[in-house]
Design a protein around this motif. Structure first.
Motif, mmCIF file in Angstrom:
data_model
loop_
_atom_site.group_PDB
_atom_site.id
_atom_site.type_symbol
_atom_site.label_atom_id
_atom_site.label_comp_id
_atom_site.label_asym_id
_atom_site.label_seq_id
_atom_site.Cartn_x
_atom_site.Cartn_y
_atom_site.Cartn_z
ATOM 1 N N ARG A 142 0.858 -1.284 0.131
ATOM 2 C CA ARG A 142 -0.121 0.072 0.078
ATOM 3 C C ARG A 142 0.864 1.333 -0.141
ATOM 4 O O ARG A 142 0.782 2.142 -0.616
ATOM 5 N N GLN A 146 4.945 16.827 5.268
ATOM 6 C CA GLN A 146 3.674 15.786 4.856
ATOM 7 C C GLN A 146 3.614 14.614 5.954
ATOM 8 O O GLN A 146 2.458 14.450 6.211
ATOM 9 N N ARG A 179 2.505 1.699 -3.487
ATOM 10 C CA ARG A 179 1.262 2.265 -4.386
ATOM 11 C C ARG A 179 1.026 3.731 -4.202
ATOM 12 O O ARG A 179 1.099 4.431 -5.011
ATOM 13 N N ILE A 180 1.202 4.193 -3.027
ATOM 14 C CA ILE A 180 0.931 5.617 -2.583
ATOM 15 C C ILE A 180 2.198 6.303 -3.373
ATOM 16 O O ILE A 180 1.714 7.602 -3.842
ATOM 17 N N ALA A 230 -4.660 11.619 10.555
ATOM 18 C CA ALA A 230 -4.972 10.011 10.653
ATOM 19 C C ALA A 230 -4.651 9.255 9.444
ATOM 20 O O ALA A 230 -5.538 8.187 9.091
ATOM 21 N N GLN A 231 -3.860 9.857 8.446
ATOM 22 C CA GLN A 231 -3.626 9.132 7.222
ATOM 23 C C GLN A 231 -2.268 8.242 7.435
ATOM 24 O O GLN A 231 -1.378 8.880 6.731
ATOM 25 N N TYR A 232 -2.257 7.208 7.777
ATOM 26 C CA TYR A 232 -0.805 6.590 8.265
ATOM 27 C C TYR A 232 -0.230 6.054 7.059
ATOM 28 O O TYR A 232 0.823 6.108 6.756
ATOM 29 N N SER A 233 -1.056 5.594 6.128
ATOM 30 C CA SER A 233 -0.420 5.269 4.845
ATOM 31 C C SER A 233 0.447 6.132 4.076
ATOM 32 O O SER A 233 1.415 5.917 3.608
ATOM 33 N N THR A 234 -0.069 7.511 4.083
ATOM 34 C CA THR A 234 0.380 8.307 3.393
ATOM 35 C C THR A 234 1.491 8.750 4.101
ATOM 36 O O THR A 234 3.028 9.069 3.582
ATOM 37 N N ASN A 288 1.516 9.189 -6.599
ATOM 38 C CA ASN A 288 1.917 10.764 -6.037
ATOM 39 C C ASN A 288 3.193 11.127 -6.216
ATOM 40 O O ASN A 288 3.627 11.785 -5.748
ATOM 41 N N TYR A 301 5.850 8.989 2.873
ATOM 42 C CA TYR A 301 6.682 9.909 3.047
ATOM 43 C C TYR A 301 7.966 9.494 4.125
ATOM 44 O O TYR A 301 8.908 10.111 3.827
ATOM 45 N N GLU A 339 1.552 16.205 8.914
ATOM 46 C CA GLU A 339 0.346 16.496 8.557
ATOM 47 C C GLU A 339 -0.569 15.512 8.388
ATOM 48 O O GLU A 339 -1.604 15.296 8.767
ATOM 49 N N ASN A 340 0.062 14.355 7.640
ATOM 50 C CA ASN A 340 -0.771 13.218 7.599
ATOM 51 C C ASN A 340 -0.976 12.257 8.789
ATOM 52 O O ASN A 340 -2.116 11.597 8.886
#
Lengths: 267, 366
Positions: A49, A223, A52-53, A231-235, A57, A239, A226-227
């Motif tokens: 995952r 990034q 893929r991110i 709560a955007q742990y995958s993103t 991006n 980074y 902020e992520n």
């Protein structure tokens, strides 16, 4: 015979970490790591995952990488040059020098989280463009961090000379300039690399953390924070992986440069 | 040798002087332009102010999930959604580097206006742009828990809501006392600021986004919730395509459940399944969260058979993560934060909406 052995050694020294890395990745993907750390795939997302991110991006990530790497490189260069100049100053005038170096190295003890906001505030009037003044502030923080390790190490390199070598130079009536160019400077080169081995990873961390406090939103560190906060742990992990790559690549470049410089020096 | 020494010293001194002098002179030049700007800008409309500040790039927000209302406002008036990152003090507003600064009515705005300790003493010389007036309000402080926790402990959830709402009701009607209770419970700010905060928070709880009075504490107004969700879908940008897709498909039913609140209000619940529970606040202890402190101090939690531990926030681990991990049972967050957490794969459920209107404003110097 020795040559072949050398090749075998360098092959295994590359192979073992590689195998270790692949095993960790597999454990990660299969969820073994999750059960060891008693966490879920949310806090520690699967490598597939994350990658893929990164792929999806790529452009945006590259933009942030550029911003971070610019700060890291300029700050590292400025800090190292200033640190070396400080070390020369301390060698020229030992009376002020010792105290001066202590003050510089004290900067190393200030946590980035405390220093970054102070510097951000200080550089508020540098430019009306938030991006410019944020970049300047981040560079100054990295510079201060890198100065310390370089000045201390370079000072040792300039002064811890081989016994009698300084006496020998003096007996030839060499002036200070010649002593510096022929004796002190060459003697300090390995110490410069010692300093860089500390300040390269240090500058990466310093740049990423100082991005937290910048007015302008840019950079890999920003990034990550902020992520995580939304709560955007995958993103965030995407980074984090990129940040690791920056650190590894810069360190590899440093090792390569060291190999070239020190080998030439030996022969 | 001596000459060289002095030369090195002089060079260093000159460098430092140039650096400091350079900064100093620029400072004075920006200050003079500021004063001319402020004298011109006395009779502007909100829209003119927003456009002017956006064009200069001087709209500030803290980011980190607090920026969506500001971005919606900027978009509404045809501006780009870029903003300056504001630190958690109002120094940027004070020194003019931010002309439209984000402020919560109950916190930063009080610091800007008031003259108590830590205040910037601006008094009536500042004006505000209210998100509620411009149709870009998003709902903020709520109570949420994990969906599975609510399913396994329905009576605990209902009992907790019942006692918490009783606490909020008492706090809103007795703000000075509530402020004192929070202050004694380990406040992060002065007692004067706490009192100001309590009275402002009460307004957000007793008034909805349209300015109508609310008597039904904790209600999840469908229209305001839908507006929050719609704006969230538009302005929350997620790089993870799986999360982004999920965000697009979320409906109100994925983020809130009204049944626990209804049962709590009707007093229709049995003995709690879990009696020792904790609630994670979104920020440091302050009157923003007075309802929980009052419920604890007045024994409302004891009455329903709960032993509640109030966990202060403010660290880098968000309240959504803490609740999802099971570190705590309940949490206080903004609806937009819950939406992005659920998009990322968490399974959180809003069980009550404490703040009925947005407390976010942009503050400017008149």
């Amino acid at each position: 015979m020795t040559k072949r052995k050398l090749n075998f050694d360098s092959a295994t020294s590359l192979l073992y970490p590689l195998i270790f890395g692949i095993v960790i990745l597999m454990m990660w993907q299969c969820g073994v790591l999750h059960s060891i750390f008693r966490t879920d795939e949310y806090i520690l997302p699967y490598p597939t995952r994350i990658f893929r991110i990164i792929i999806e991006n790529f452009d945006k990530i590259l933009e942030n990488v550029n911003s971070s790497v610019f700060v890291i490189i300029i700050g590292l260069a400025a800090g190292s040059v200033l640190g070396y100049i400080a070390a020369i100053g301390a060698t020229v005038s030992p009376k002020f020098g010792k105290g001066g170096l202590t003050v510089i190295s004290a900067f190393n003890a200030i946590p980035i989280v405390a220093m970054a906001p102070v510097i951000m505030n200080w550089t508020k009037d540098v430019s009306s463009d938030a991006e410019v003044r944020s970049t300047v502030a981040k560079i100054i923080v990295v510079t201060l961090m890198c100065m310390a390790s370089m000045s201390i190490n370079a000072h040792r390199g300039l002064n811890e000379l081989k016994p009698f070598s300084l006496d020998l130079m003096k007996s030839y009536a060499a002036d200070n300039k010649t002593v510096f160019l022929k004796l002190r400077f060459p003697n300090s080169i390995p110490y410069i690399f010692t300093a860089l081995k500390v300040s390269v990873p240090g500058s990466v961390i310093t740049a990423l953390v100082s991005e937290y406090f910048a007015e302008y939103r840019a950079g890999v560190g920003r990034q990550i924070r902020e992520n995580i906060l939304i709560a955007q742990y995958s993103t965030a992990w995407a980074y984090i992986v990129v940040a690791c790559l920056i650190g590894i690549i810069l360190f590899a470049l440093l090792l390569a440069a060291e190999g070239i410089f020190l080998k030439r020096r030996k022969s | 040798m001596k000459l060289r020494r002095t030369m090195a010293l002089m060079a260093a001194a000159a460098l430092i002087a140039a650096l400091l002098g350079g900064c100093g002179s620029e400072e004075t030049s920006t200050k003079t332009t500021e004063t001319t700007e402020t004298t011109q800008a006395t009779s502007m409309t909100d829209e003119e102010r927003i456009v002017a500040a956006a064009k200069e790039g001087k709209v500030g927000n803290w980011g980190l999930g607090n920026e969506y209302e500001i971005q919606a406002l900027l978009t509404k008036y045809g501006q780009s959604t870029d903003y300056l990152v504001q630190s958690f003090d109002m120094d940027g507003f004070d020194d003019g580097s931010i002309t439209l600064a984000s402020a919560m009515t109950y916190n930063e705005l009080g610091l800007v206006v008031n003259d108590y300790e830590g205040g910037y003493k601006y008094g009536d010389s500042v004006g505000i742009i209210d998100m509620n007036d411009h149709g870009v309000a998003m709902l903020e402080d709520n109570i949420f828990c994990k969906k599975s926790f609510a399913e396994q402990n329905p009576n605990t959830v209902k009992a907790f809501l019942s006692a918490s709402l009783k606490g909020w009701e008492y706090a809103c009607n007795n703000t000075e006392e509530a402020a004192q209770i929070v202050y004694e419970a380990g406040s992060s700010v002065s007692s004067d600021h706490q009192k100001y905060m309590a009275s402002e928070v009460a307004k957000l709880i007793k008034t909805d986004t349209k300015g109508n009075a609310v008597s039904d504490y904790g209600k999840m107004d469908p229209e305001a919730m839908q507006q929050t969700l719609d704006l969230a879908k538009k302005y929350i940008k997620l790089d993870d395509s799986a999360a982004s897709e999920k965000l697009g498909t979320l409906t109100l039913d994925d983020i809130r459940d009204t049944s626990y609140l209804e049962a709590a209000k009707a007093g229709d619940f049995g003995t709690p399944e879990k009696t020792d529970v904790s609630i994670q606040l979104k920020w440091l202890p302050q009157a923003q969260f007075m309802g929980y402190y009052v419920a604890k101090a007045k024994g409302y939690y004891d009455e329903v058979g709960l032993n509640v531990n109030i966990v202060s926030g403010g660290g880098d681990i968000g309240e959504t993560t803490a609740v999802n991990n099971g570190t705590v049972d309940f949490g206080v967050t903004w609806v937009s934060n819950l939406i992005s957490a659920n998009s990322g794969g968490m399974d959180l459920l809003e069980i009550a909406q404490i703040y009925q209107r947005s407390g976010l404003v942009l503050v400017y110097k008149k």
